[in-house]
Scaffold this active site. Structure first.
Site, PDB file in Angstrom:
ATOM      1  N   GLY A 138       4.662  35.912  64.283  1.00 25.27           N
ATOM      2  CA  GLY A 138       5.516  37.753  64.347  1.00 25.27           C
ATOM      3  C   GLY A 138       6.298  38.053  63.796  1.00 25.27           C
TER       4      GLY A 138
ATOM      5  CB  ALA B 241       7.956  32.675  68.203  1.00 26.21           C
TER       6      ALA B 241
ATOM      7  CD  GLU C 266       1.331  33.400  64.607  1.00 27.89           C
ATOM      8  OE1 GLU C 266       0.628  33.204  63.775  1.00 27.89           O
ATOM      9  OE2 GLU C 266       1.343  34.359  65.219  1.00 27.89           O
TER      10      GLU C 266
ATOM     11  CD  GLU D 180       1.721  38.299  66.044  1.00 29.17           C
ATOM     12  OE1 GLU D 180       2.290  37.374  66.133  1.00 29.17           O
ATOM     13  OE2 GLU D 180       0.985  38.290  66.762  1.00 29.17           O
TER      14      GLU D 180
HETATM   15  C1  LIG Z   1       3.821  35.268  68.798  1.00 33.95           C
HETATM   16  C2  LIG Z   1       4.462  34.953  67.580  1.00 33.95           C
HETATM   17  C3  LIG Z   1       3.809  33.678  67.814  1.00 33.95           C
HETATM   18  C4  LIG Z   1       4.658  32.636  66.213  1.00 33.95           C
HETATM   19  O1  LIG Z   1       5.083  33.456  65.331  1.00 33.95           O
HETATM   20  S1  LIG Z   1       4.703  31.201  66.324  1.00 33.95           S
HETATM   21  C5  LIG Z   1       5.309  30.237  64.425  1.00 33.95           C
HETATM   22  C6  LIG Z   1       4.592  30.699  63.721  1.00 33.95           C
HETATM   23  N1  LIG Z   1       5.457  31.263  62.429  1.00 33.95           N
HETATM   24  C7  LIG Z   1       5.218  29.848  61.623  1.00 33.95           C
HETATM   25  O2  LIG Z   1       4.360  28.723  61.901  1.00 33.95           O
HETATM   26  C8  LIG Z   1       6.142  30.124  60.056  1.00 33.95           C
HETATM   27  C9  LIG Z   1       6.440  28.095  60.038  1.00 33.95           C
HETATM   28  N2  LIG Z   1       7.542  28.091  58.771  1.00 33.95           N
HETATM   29  C10 LIG Z   1       6.486  27.447  57.850  1.00 33.95           C
HETATM   30  O3  LIG Z   1       5.743  27.327  57.848  1.00 33.95           O
HETATM   31  C11 LIG Z   1       7.845  27.674  56.347  1.00 33.95           C
HETATM   32  O4  LIG Z   1       9.249  27.887  57.394  1.00 33.95           O
HETATM   33  C12 LIG Z   1       7.675  28.648  55.424  1.00 33.95           C
HETATM   34  C13 LIG Z   1       6.352  28.178  54.493  1.00 33.95           C
HETATM   35  C14 LIG Z   1       7.690  30.013  56.114  1.00 33.95           C
HETATM   36  C15 LIG Z   1       9.094  28.730  54.519  1.00 33.95           C
HETATM   37  O5  LIG Z   1       9.112  26.817  53.728  1.00 33.95           O
HETATM   38  P1  LIG Z   1      10.105  26.447  53.688  1.00 33.95           P
HETATM   39  O6  LIG Z   1      10.126  26.871  51.782  1.00 33.95           O
HETATM   40  O7  LIG Z   1      10.307  24.754  53.378  1.00 33.95           O
HETATM   41  O8  LIG Z   1      11.091  26.962  54.538  1.00 33.95           O
HETATM   42  P2  LIG Z   1      11.842  26.067  55.628  1.00 33.95           P
HETATM   43  O9  LIG Z   1      12.221  25.089  54.374  1.00 33.95           O
HETATM   44  O10 LIG Z   1      10.145  25.733  56.443  1.00 33.95           O
HETATM   45  O11 LIG Z   1      12.497  26.801  57.005  1.00 33.95           O
HETATM   46  C16 LIG Z   1      13.874  26.864  56.254  1.00 33.95           C
HETATM   47  C17 LIG Z   1      14.075  27.033  57.957  1.00 33.95           C
HETATM   48  O12 LIG Z   1      13.684  27.841  58.773  1.00 33.95           O
HETATM   49  C18 LIG Z   1      13.005  27.098  59.684  1.00 33.95           C
HETATM   50  N3  LIG Z   1      12.137  27.547  60.259  1.00 33.95           N
HETATM   51  C19 LIG Z   1      11.429  28.153  59.920  1.00 33.95           C
HETATM   52  N4  LIG Z   1      10.443  28.977  60.459  1.00 33.95           N
HETATM   53  C20 LIG Z   1      11.028  28.626  61.403  1.00 33.95           C
HETATM   54  C21 LIG Z   1      10.430  28.953  62.610  1.00 33.95           C
HETATM   55  N5  LIG Z   1       9.198  29.213  63.317  1.00 33.95           N
HETATM   56  N6  LIG Z   1      10.495  28.474  63.865  1.00 33.95           N
HETATM   57  C22 LIG Z   1      11.546  28.074  64.225  1.00 33.95           C
HETATM   58  N7  LIG Z   1      12.932  27.656  62.558  1.00 33.95           N
HETATM   59  C23 LIG Z   1      12.157  27.995  61.760  1.00 33.95           C
HETATM   60  C24 LIG Z   1      12.783  25.252  59.140  1.00 33.95           C
HETATM   61  O13 LIG Z   1      12.582  24.613  60.456  1.00 33.95           O
HETATM   62  C25 LIG Z   1      13.965  25.231  58.312  1.00 33.95           C
HETATM   63  O14 LIG Z   1      15.247  24.997  59.290  1.00 33.95           O
HETATM   64  P3  LIG Z   1      16.082  23.620  58.135  1.00 33.95           P
HETATM   65  O15 LIG Z   1      16.337  23.729  57.499  1.00 33.95           O
HETATM   66  O16 LIG Z   1      16.660  23.203  59.626  1.00 33.95           O
HETATM   67  O17 LIG Z   1      14.915  22.112  58.149  1.00 33.95           O
END
Ligand SMILES: C/C=C/C(=O)SCCNC(=O)CCNC(=O)[C@H](O)C(C)(C)COP(=O)(O)OP(=O)(O)OC[C@H]1O[C@@H](n2cnc3c(N)ncnc32)[C@H](O)[C@@H]1OP(=O)(O)O
Length: 262
Positions: free
Chosen positions: A113, A68, A136, A116
């Site tokens: 997600g 998400a 999450e 998922e």
């Molecule tokens: C029902 C469903 C619920 C859900 O799905 S809740 C969400 C669950 N997912 C997460 O918690 C994953 C969150 N993301 C991460 O932990 C990291 O990413 C990764 C470990 C996958 C990769 O880390 P790295 O290699 O350091 O990349 P980066 O700089 O964090 O990500 C690139 C850009 O993508 C944005 N981003 C990543 N995941 C999300 C997200 N889930 N929602 C919004 N933005 C996201 C970041 O912030 C960043 O952005 P910028 O380049 O502007 O700094």
């Protein structure tokens, strides 16, 4: 005419397969545009008799999908949370019930997600080096798109608890060992492998495949005696289809069957 109603979800038809690419710049996150678009797209594909399979992958090389879009949860608004939970549920349940065979080509991070979505597919092929998690709880949320239910069914409660309750990430090799994915391929090869598997589906009667999928899904929830009775009934039902006669006669006449999906 595009089959998708959102630019964040690209669709390309290749033979009997619909290739769906999650294409939301950044981390291929899901949002209020792409989730309803996925549900609509699958409903459309269900009505396309020439489509037997779908392959889902992520645009770029780094992310299958990071789940998400967390920006949507920043305000702590329960109404918005409910809207998102319903969008996720409707989209991924529609995906899980896709009439044909769905294959996730996990070409990068599959988080929350994102994982998922992959778990709502029938089969998962991951690339070496990818990481998967349901993180999450790390951000005060819980997996509301089927994660707690589908992960435990795929890998058992112990591993589901490690991944969800302990926030453990699994790499592709571990995912293969515990049954979270069915195949691991070299970096950059998941799409080719998924499309090749989808091609094999094209050799099978789509009606028979749909009935088998229904039976396999039903086996999780019903008594074996009811499942066996349904299996017999669906077997007999196939004899009201043209494809049943085509399949058997093509074998006897040593030719390839021409499926009509009816
Ligand atoms: C029902 C469903 C619920 C859900 O799905 S809740 C969400 C669950 N997912 C997460 O918690 C994953 C969150 N993301 C991460 O932990 C990291 O990413 C990764 C470990 C996958 C990769 O880390 P790295 O290699 O350091 O990349 P980066 O700089 O964090 O990500 C690139 C850009 O993508 C944005 N981003 C990543 N995941 C999300 C997200 N889930 N929602 C919004 N933005 C996201 C970041 O912030 C960043 O952005 P910028 O380049 O502007 O700094």
């Amino acid at each position: 005419m595009s089959l998708s109603t959102s630019d964040k979800l690209k669709v390309e038809v290749r033979g009997h397969t619909a290739l769906i690419t999650i294409d939301n710049p950044g981390a291929n996150t899901w949002d209020t545009e792409s989730l309803p678009a996925l549900r609509e797209l699958i409903n459309t594909l269900n009505g396309e008799p020439e489509i037997f399979a779908l392959v889902m992958t992520g645009a770029g090389e780094k992310f299958f999908s990071a789940g998400a879009d967390l920006k949507l949860f920043a305000d702590g608004d329960p109404e918005q949370a409910r809207t998102m939970a319903v969008y996720f549920g409707e989209a991924f349940e529609t995906l899980a019930d896709f009439r044909g065979v769905s294959i996730a080509a996990v070409n990068g991070f599959a988080m929350g997600g994102g994982l998922e979505a992959a778990m709502a597919c029938d089969i998962r092929i991951a690339e070496e080096g990818v990481q998967m998690a349901l993180p999450e709880a790390k951000v005060g949320l819980l997996p509301c798109a089927g994660g707690t239910q589908r992960l435990a069914r795929l890998v058992g409660e112990g591993w589901a608890k490690r991944i969800i309750l302990c926030g453990e990430r699994v790499d592709a090799a571990t995912a293969l060992r515990i049954g979270l994915v069915e195949e691991v391929v070299a970096k950059g090869e998941s799409l080719t492998a998924a499309l090749a598997l989808a091609e094999k589906v094209g050799g099978q009667s789509p009606g028979a495949v749909a009935s088998c999928k229904r039976l396999i899904h039903g086996a999780r929830d019903i008594e074996i005696s009811s499942g066996l009775a349904l299996e017999r009934d669906l077997f007999v039902d196939l004899f009201s289809t043209e494809d049943q006669r085509e399949g058997v006669n093509a074998f006897l006449e040593k030719r390839k069957p021409q499926w009509k999906n009816r």
